[in-house]
Motif scaffolding. Sequence first.
Motif, mmCIF file in Angstrom:
data_model
loop_
_atom_site.group_PDB
_atom_site.id
_atom_site.type_symbol
_atom_site.label_atom_id
_atom_site.label_comp_id
_atom_site.label_asym_id
_atom_site.label_seq_id
_atom_site.Cartn_x
_atom_site.Cartn_y
_atom_site.Cartn_z
ATOM 1 N N ASP A 46 34.171 32.833 45.322
ATOM 2 C CA ASP A 46 33.262 33.970 45.414
ATOM 3 C C ASP A 46 33.521 34.890 44.225
ATOM 4 O OD1 ASP A 46 35.588 35.400 46.061
ATOM 5 O OD2 ASP A 46 35.190 35.317 48.202
ATOM 6 N N PHE A 47 32.580 35.764 43.944
ATOM 7 C CA PHE A 47 32.647 36.539 42.707
ATOM 8 C C PHE A 47 33.888 37.426 42.588
ATOM 9 C CE2 PHE A 47 27.831 35.973 42.620
ATOM 10 C CZ PHE A 47 27.904 34.954 41.681
ATOM 11 N N PRO A 48 34.323 38.132 43.648
ATOM 12 C CA PRO A 48 35.550 38.930 43.492
ATOM 13 C C PRO A 48 36.768 38.072 43.141
ATOM 14 C CG PRO A 48 34.337 39.619 45.443
ATOM 15 C CD PRO A 48 33.687 38.362 44.965
ATOM 16 N N SER A 49 36.902 36.921 43.794
ATOM 17 C CA SER A 49 38.028 36.029 43.502
ATOM 18 C C SER A 49 37.922 35.460 42.094
ATOM 19 C CB SER A 49 38.075 34.892 44.524
ATOM 20 O OG SER A 49 39.136 34.003 44.245
ATOM 21 N N LEU A 50 36.722 35.086 41.693
ATOM 22 C CA LEU A 50 36.515 34.574 40.341
ATOM 23 C C LEU A 50 36.892 35.629 39.307
ATOM 24 C CD1 LEU A 50 35.405 32.438 38.366
ATOM 25 C CD2 LEU A 50 33.121 33.427 38.729
ATOM 26 N N ALA A 51 36.469 36.869 39.548
ATOM 27 C CA ALA A 51 36.787 37.953 38.615
ATOM 28 C C ALA A 51 38.296 38.162 38.516
ATOM 29 C CB ALA A 51 36.101 39.240 39.067
ATOM 30 N N LYS A 97 30.517 43.723 37.837
ATOM 31 C CA LYS A 97 31.014 44.979 38.406
ATOM 32 C C LYS A 97 32.536 45.037 38.466
ATOM 33 C CE LYS A 97 30.997 45.675 42.843
ATOM 34 N NZ LYS A 97 30.597 45.858 44.261
ATOM 35 N N PHE A 98 33.202 43.873 38.322
ATOM 36 C CA PHE A 98 34.652 43.821 38.487
ATOM 37 C C PHE A 98 35.421 43.811 37.166
ATOM 38 C CE2 PHE A 98 32.872 41.601 42.215
ATOM 39 C CZ PHE A 98 33.394 42.391 43.229
ATOM 40 N N ILE A 99 34.789 43.424 36.068
ATOM 41 C CA ILE A 99 35.533 43.237 34.822
ATOM 42 C C ILE A 99 35.016 44.166 33.731
ATOM 43 C CG2 ILE A 99 36.021 40.832 35.400
ATOM 44 C CD1 ILE A 99 33.935 39.983 33.385
ATOM 45 N N PRO A 100 35.889 44.600 32.809
ATOM 46 C CA PRO A 100 35.464 45.473 31.709
ATOM 47 C C PRO A 100 34.507 44.748 30.763
ATOM 48 C CG PRO A 100 37.862 45.491 31.974
ATOM 49 C CD PRO A 100 37.346 44.365 32.797
ATOM 50 N N SER A 101 33.682 45.518 30.090
ATOM 51 C CA SER A 101 32.687 44.925 29.193
ATOM 52 C C SER A 101 33.327 44.258 27.982
ATOM 53 C CB SER A 101 31.703 46.006 28.728
ATOM 54 O OG SER A 101 32.388 47.055 28.048
ATOM 55 N N GLN A 102 34.556 44.677 27.615
ATOM 56 C CA GLN A 102 35.204 44.089 26.435
ATOM 57 C C GLN A 102 35.730 42.676 26.701
ATOM 58 O OE1 GLN A 102 36.076 47.049 27.710
ATOM 59 N NE2 GLN A 102 35.497 48.574 26.175
ATOM 60 N N TYR A 136 42.313 44.553 23.395
ATOM 61 C CA TYR A 136 41.693 45.280 24.504
ATOM 62 C C TYR A 136 42.530 45.291 25.783
ATOM 63 C CZ TYR A 136 37.357 45.304 21.786
ATOM 64 O OH TYR A 136 36.405 45.499 20.820
ATOM 65 N N VAL A 137 43.633 44.560 25.819
ATOM 66 C CA VAL A 137 44.434 44.540 27.044
ATOM 67 C C VAL A 137 45.118 45.890 27.244
ATOM 68 C CG1 VAL A 137 44.821 42.051 26.935
ATOM 69 C CG2 VAL A 137 46.457 43.573 25.829
ATOM 70 N N PRO A 138 45.431 46.262 28.485
ATOM 71 C CA PRO A 138 45.220 45.471 29.695
ATOM 72 C C PRO A 138 43.788 45.571 30.207
ATOM 73 C CG PRO A 138 46.267 47.547 30.257
ATOM 74 C CD PRO A 138 46.166 47.520 28.759
ATOM 75 N N PHE A 139 43.271 44.456 30.696
ATOM 76 C CA PHE A 139 41.976 44.453 31.363
ATOM 77 C C PHE A 139 42.208 44.831 32.823
ATOM 78 C CE2 PHE A 139 41.218 41.497 27.815
ATOM 79 C CZ PHE A 139 40.103 42.106 27.258
ATOM 80 N N ILE A 140 41.527 45.867 33.263
ATOM 81 C CA ILE A 140 41.766 46.464 34.572
ATOM 82 C C ILE A 140 40.575 46.190 35.486
ATOM 83 C CG2 ILE A 140 42.214 48.638 35.785
ATOM 84 C CD1 ILE A 140 43.265 49.718 33.057
ATOM 85 N N ALA A 141 40.854 45.814 36.726
ATOM 86 C CA ALA A 141 39.783 45.577 37.692
ATOM 87 C C ALA A 141 38.981 46.857 37.905
ATOM 88 C CB ALA A 141 40.360 45.083 39.012
ATOM 89 N N ARG A 142 37.666 46.745 37.852
ATOM 90 C CA ARG A 142 36.805 47.928 37.911
ATOM 91 C C ARG A 142 36.335 48.278 39.315
ATOM 92 N NH1 ARG A 142 31.829 47.005 34.545
ATOM 93 N NH2 ARG A 142 31.483 49.189 35.077
ATOM 94 N N ALA A 143 36.507 47.372 40.274
ATOM 95 C CA ALA A 143 35.989 47.635 41.619
ATOM 96 C C ALA A 143 36.816 46.871 42.645
ATOM 97 C CB ALA A 143 34.518 47.227 41.714
ATOM 98 N N ASN A 144 36.734 47.330 43.893
ATOM 99 C CA ASN A 144 37.376 46.638 45.003
ATOM 100 C C ASN A 144 36.494 45.495 45.490
ATOM 101 O OD1 ASN A 144 39.790 48.242 45.410
ATOM 102 N ND2 ASN A 144 38.443 49.879 46.130
ATOM 103 N N ILE A 148 40.563 41.442 45.467
ATOM 104 C CA ILE A 148 40.712 42.150 44.196
ATOM 105 C C ILE A 148 40.751 43.648 44.475
ATOM 106 C CG2 ILE A 148 38.227 42.270 43.743
ATOM 107 C CD1 ILE A 148 38.852 41.862 40.768
ATOM 108 N N ARG A 149 41.616 44.365 43.738
ATOM 109 C CA ARG A 149 41.810 45.788 43.986
ATOM 110 C C ARG A 149 41.460 46.588 42.740
ATOM 111 N NH1 ARG A 149 45.880 49.337 43.346
ATOM 112 N NH2 ARG A 149 47.289 47.743 42.506
ATOM 113 N N GLU A 150 40.650 47.610 42.921
ATOM 114 C CA GLU A 150 40.254 48.462 41.804
ATOM 115 C C GLU A 150 41.479 49.051 41.108
ATOM 116 O OE1 GLU A 150 37.309 52.295 40.877
ATOM 117 O OE2 GLU A 150 37.804 51.733 42.951
ATOM 118 N N ASN A 151 41.445 49.064 39.771
ATOM 119 C CA ASN A 151 42.506 49.593 38.903
ATOM 120 C C ASN A 151 43.761 48.724 38.865
ATOM 121 O OD1 ASN A 151 41.032 51.865 38.066
ATOM 122 N ND2 ASN A 151 41.674 53.040 39.863
#
Length: 240
Positions: A46-51, A97-102, A136-144, A148-151
Motif C-alpha cells: 500500500d502507498f504508506p508502506s511503499l513510501a 503526500k508522504f515523501i519530499p519533492s526532492q 538533500y538527506v535526510p528525507f523526512i516522512a511528510r505525513a502519517n 509510517i510516521r510523520e517527521n
Amino acid sequence: MAKRTRGWYEQFACFFENPSREGLRDLLRDQVGELDVCDFKREWPDFPSLARHILGLANSGGGCLVIGVEERPDGTFDPVGVDEFRDKADVHKGIQKFIPSQLRCEVVDFSYEASEYPRIEGKKFQVVFVDDCPEYVPFIARANGQGIRENAIYVRRGTSTEEANYEELQEIINRRLRTGYCTKEFSLDRHLAELRILYKYYDPFGDLFPLRPRGRFANFVGSLIGQKEAVIQSLVLSRR
C-alpha cells in the motif's frame, strides 16, 4: 560467504546503473536475494508502506524495490511476476503526500515474453529505482499513514526498513555535510521540519532520556541546531 556477497553487490550495481531486461534476469536467476539496497515484494505494498521503503532507501544511498518476487519459507525467492503493470502516474500520486519533492524515484517495467531463464518466461515485473541524493538527506516522512510516521527518518537496516537510530542519523547528516551543498533554496517548512527532528535527538544532560548517547553526539547535534537556526533566521529576514 563474504566473497559471494561482494559479487552480488557488484551484480546489483551493474543493474542499478544500467537497468536492463538482462540485468534483472541475471539477478532473479542467480538468486541474489534481498540486500540492504534491494528489496523484493510479491505485490505492490500500500502507498504508506511503499513510501516508507522508498524513504529508507533514499536515506541509505539509494536502491530499488522489485515487485513480483515472492520469498519462500526456506529463504529463497520465487519470481512469480505481476498480473498487470501498475500505472506509474497512480504510484507517484499515491506516495506524493508522504515523501519530499526532492526525492527522486522512477518505476520501470520489465516484460519477458521469451527468456533464457525459463522461470520468468511470460512474466512481468516492475522495479522502483530510488536515486542517491546525499545533498538533500535526510528525507523526512511528510505525513502519517499505516506503518509510517510523520517527521520520522527511515533507513535500511540490513534487509528491513526502520526508523534511524542515533548513529544512523549522524551518518546521514555527515553524508549531507560532505556534499558541501547549500540549503538556502529549501522552503521554510523544510528547514523547520529538520530543526524539529534535531531537537528530538538533543538531550545534553541525558536526564530525560538516560539511554541516549551523551558527550560528542550531544555537542554534534547542538552545533547542527545552531547552524539550522541561523539559516532559518537568515531566510526569514530575507523575506521582509
